[in-house]
Write a protein that holds these residues in place. Sequence first.
Motif, PDB file in Angstrom:
ATOM      1  N   ASN A  27       0.904  -1.397  -0.010  1.00 41.18           N
ATOM      2  CA  ASN A  27       0.070   0.135  -0.127  1.00 41.18           C
ATOM      3  C   ASN A  27       0.875   1.179  -0.056  1.00 41.18           C
ATOM      4  O   ASN A  27       0.681   2.226  -0.741  1.00 41.18           O
ATOM      5  CB  ASN A  27      -1.145  -0.140   1.330  1.00 41.18           C
ATOM      6  N   ILE A  30       2.270   1.752  -3.388  1.00 40.16           N
ATOM      7  CA  ILE A  30       1.358   1.967  -4.371  1.00 40.16           C
ATOM      8  C   ILE A  30       1.040   3.596  -4.210  1.00 40.16           C
ATOM      9  O   ILE A  30       0.994   4.279  -5.210  1.00 40.16           O
ATOM     10  CB  ILE A  30       0.013   1.227  -4.065  1.00 40.16           C
ATOM     11  N   LYS A  31       1.038   4.060  -2.850  1.00 43.65           N
ATOM     12  CA  LYS A  31       0.915   5.700  -2.638  1.00 43.65           C
ATOM     13  C   LYS A  31       1.959   6.242  -3.181  1.00 43.65           C
ATOM     14  O   LYS A  31       1.834   7.507  -3.603  1.00 43.65           O
ATOM     15  CB  LYS A  31       0.778   5.843  -1.138  1.00 43.65           C
ATOM     16  N   LEU A  34       1.300   6.969  -7.037  1.00 41.34           N
ATOM     17  CA  LEU A  34       0.126   7.879  -7.230  1.00 41.34           C
ATOM     18  C   LEU A  34       0.655   9.343  -7.250  1.00 41.34           C
ATOM     19  O   LEU A  34       1.337   9.877  -6.489  1.00 41.34           O
ATOM     20  CB  LEU A  34      -0.873   7.752  -6.186  1.00 41.34           C
ATOM     21  N   ALA A  38      -4.001  11.701  -6.874  1.00 42.17           N
ATOM     22  CA  ALA A  38      -5.065  10.406  -7.557  1.00 42.17           C
ATOM     23  C   ALA A  38      -5.457   9.443  -6.400  1.00 42.17           C
ATOM     24  O   ALA A  38      -4.524   8.965  -5.623  1.00 42.17           O
ATOM     25  CB  ALA A  38      -4.214   9.716  -8.827  1.00 42.17           C
ATOM     26  N   GLU A  39      -6.389   8.916  -6.597  1.00 42.95           N
ATOM     27  CA  GLU A  39      -6.785   7.786  -5.428  1.00 42.95           C
ATOM     28  C   GLU A  39      -6.327   6.255  -6.032  1.00 42.95           C
ATOM     29  O   GLU A  39      -6.211   5.537  -5.155  1.00 42.95           O
ATOM     30  CB  GLU A  39      -8.290   7.834  -5.210  1.00 42.95           C
ATOM     31  N   ASN A  40      -6.097   6.208  -7.299  1.00 46.04           N
ATOM     32  CA  ASN A  40      -5.771   4.821  -7.599  1.00 46.04           C
ATOM     33  C   ASN A  40      -5.087   4.889  -9.018  1.00 46.04           C
ATOM     34  O   ASN A  40      -4.740   6.021  -9.105  1.00 46.04           O
ATOM     35  CB  ASN A  40      -7.054   4.058  -7.947  1.00 46.04           C
ATOM     36  N   ILE A  41      -4.314   3.853  -9.254  1.00 49.59           N
ATOM     37  CA  ILE A  41      -3.322   3.780 -10.290  1.00 49.59           C
ATOM     38  C   ILE A  41      -3.766   4.254 -11.460  1.00 49.59           C
ATOM     39  O   ILE A  41      -3.298   4.923 -12.420  1.00 49.59           O
ATOM     40  CB  ILE A  41      -2.721   2.350 -10.481  1.00 49.59           C
ATOM     41  N   PRO A  42      -5.112   3.794 -12.224  1.00 43.75           N
ATOM     42  CA  PRO A  42      -5.466   4.486 -13.252  1.00 43.75           C
ATOM     43  C   PRO A  42      -5.620   5.911 -13.414  1.00 43.75           C
ATOM     44  O   PRO A  42      -5.505   6.581 -14.474  1.00 43.75           O
ATOM     45  CB  PRO A  42      -6.974   3.674 -13.529  1.00 43.75           C
ATOM     46  N   ASP A  43      -6.004   6.676 -12.257  1.00 41.59           N
ATOM     47  CA  ASP A  43      -6.151   8.020 -12.367  1.00 41.59           C
ATOM     48  C   ASP A  43      -4.889   8.494 -12.156  1.00 41.59           C
ATOM     49  O   ASP A  43      -4.577   9.640 -12.893  1.00 41.59           O
ATOM     50  CB  ASP A  43      -6.790   8.426 -10.822  1.00 41.59           C
ATOM     51  N   SER A  44      -3.874   8.007 -11.551  1.00 43.16           N
ATOM     52  CA  SER A  44      -2.675   8.406 -11.606  1.00 43.16           C
ATOM     53  C   SER A  44      -1.978   8.312 -12.895  1.00 43.16           C
ATOM     54  O   SER A  44      -1.447   9.387 -13.405  1.00 43.16           O
ATOM     55  CB  SER A  44      -1.906   7.515 -10.500  1.00 43.16           C
TER      56      SER A  44
END
Length: 157
Positions: A27, A30-31, A34, A38-44
Motif C-alpha cells: 500500500n 502504491i501511494k 500515485l 490520485a486515488e488509484n493507479i488508473p487515475d494516476s
Amino acid sequence: MNDISFYISIGSMSIAFIIIIAVFFLNRKIKKLLVGGAENIPDSINILKQRIEFLEKSQKETEIFLSMLQKKVARSVQSTELVRFTPFSGIGSNGNQSFSLAFLNEQGVGIVVSGLYYSRDRVSIFTKPVNGFSSSFELTPEEKEVIARSKQGLQNI
C-alpha cells in the motif's frame, strides 16, 4: 489433537500477520506511485498522460519559437569592427581621425561605414553595402581590412 490445532492456529496467525505486513508495504509503494492526488493507479496514469501531453505541446511550441529566433539572429548584426586610420600622408594634424566601421551578420551581409576627416569643419561619410563579405562598390584597403576582421571575429564565435 489439541497440539496440532494449536500449531495450525499459530501458523495461520503468523501467515495472516505476514500478509498484513506485506499489504501495508505494498500500500505504501502504491501511494508512492500515485501522483497529483490520485486515488488509484488508473487515475494516476491519466494524470501522467495529461502531463506528458502538456510537455509535448510545450516542447513543440519551444521548438517553433527557437526556430523563429534562430532566423532572426541570423539576420541581425553579429559583428562590428572598427579600423581607424590617417587617409592623407604628410598632414600631421588629422592623425587617425578617419575610420571604417563594419556591421555584418553571419552570412557577411551588412554595411561598411567610412568617415574621412579632412579638418574640423570637413568630414565625409560614406556607406557601402556588403553581401557575402564583399561589395559591388570598390573598397578601400581599410574597408577590406575591417570586413576581414569582422569575418575573422565571426569565425571565432
